[in-house]
Design a protein around this motif. Structure first.
Motif, mmCIF file in Angstrom:
data_model
loop_
_atom_site.group_PDB
_atom_site.id
_atom_site.type_symbol
_atom_site.label_atom_id
_atom_site.label_comp_id
_atom_site.label_asym_id
_atom_site.label_seq_id
_atom_site.Cartn_x
_atom_site.Cartn_y
_atom_site.Cartn_z
ATOM 1 N N LEU A 165 -2.874 2.066 1.590
ATOM 2 C CA LEU A 165 -3.995 2.128 0.653
ATOM 3 C C LEU A 165 -4.117 3.529 0.057
ATOM 4 N N LEU A 166 -3.957 4.560 0.868
ATOM 5 C CA LEU A 166 -4.007 5.929 0.371
ATOM 6 C C LEU A 166 -2.882 6.176 -0.634
ATOM 7 N N ALA A 167 -1.673 5.742 -0.308
ATOM 8 C CA ALA A 167 -0.542 5.922 -1.225
ATOM 9 C C ALA A 167 -0.788 5.200 -2.548
ATOM 10 N N PHE A 168 -1.317 3.994 -2.473
ATOM 11 C CA PHE A 168 -1.629 3.240 -3.693
ATOM 12 C C PHE A 168 -2.656 3.980 -4.543
ATOM 13 N N GLN A 169 -3.714 4.458 -3.904
ATOM 14 C CA GLN A 169 -4.760 5.164 -4.639
ATOM 15 C C GLN A 169 -4.210 6.435 -5.298
ATOM 16 N N LEU A 170 -3.361 7.165 -4.572
ATOM 17 C CA LEU A 170 -2.784 8.391 -5.139
ATOM 18 C C LEU A 170 -1.842 8.087 -6.288
#
Length: 176
Positions: free
Chosen positions: A39-44
């Motif tokens: 989720l963090l990678a997607f948001q970034l």
């Protein structure tokens, strides 16, 4: 003989006897944490620094939402012991969890409320939130609640008047 007696005594809490134990495997916990990293990678990737802000702020918002829902759910709970919940970050029990043993029926009811009212709250906020924050809040809500709902599902065939004990790597169901 002596070992089985010791096991029975260890599996008994006061007048309650261990009926079922659900061990939470480390692979499951690691995959659960990996989902948060994805989720963090997607948001970034999709939103840059706004995505990072949304990721962190979304976690804080969903914690506040869960706290409000818990407080509202406990208005009608008679036993003060059942109202004691703590906040922690021990995998897989991120967020709020019972401080002590809890009745299975109450655990299931509270988490049903958390799931549905949380989704409705996110849906109500839809028009006023940026897409990155909305995605983050919704994903954090599911990420926090799904392990608890799966645990509730695992004990669905057990009698509702039993006691549930959550520990770091296992959940145990006791009955009188």
């Amino acid at each position: 003989m002596r070992q089985s007696l010791a096991e029975q005594q260890a599996a008994t809490i006061y007048q309650y006897q261990l009926i079922r134990k659900k061990v939470i495997r480390p692979e499951l916990v690691q995959s659960h944490i990996l989902i948060a990293a994805i989720l963090l990678a997607f948001q970034l990737l999709m939103y840059g620094m706004d995505g990072l802000f949304s990721y962190l702020f979304g976690f804080a918002i969903i914690q506040v939402i869960h706290l409000v829902i818990l407080l509202l759910a406990f208005i009608r709970v008679e036993d003060a012991v059942d109202r004691r919940w703590i906040w922690g970050i021990t995998p897989p029990w991120f967020g709020f969890k019972p401080a002590n043993d809890i009745r299975l029926a109450l655990y299931r009811r509270v988490h049903r409320h958390l799931f549905w009212i949380g989704i409705c709250t996110v849906a109500v906020m839809y028009p006023w939130l940026q897409p990155s924050l909305l995605i983050s809040i919704f994903c954090w809500h599911l990420w926090l609640i799904i392990p608890r709902m799966l645990l509730s599902l695992a004990f669905r065939k057990q009698r509702k008047d039993g006691i549930l004990r959550l520990q770091k790597n296992e959940a145990s169901y006791y009955h009188q």
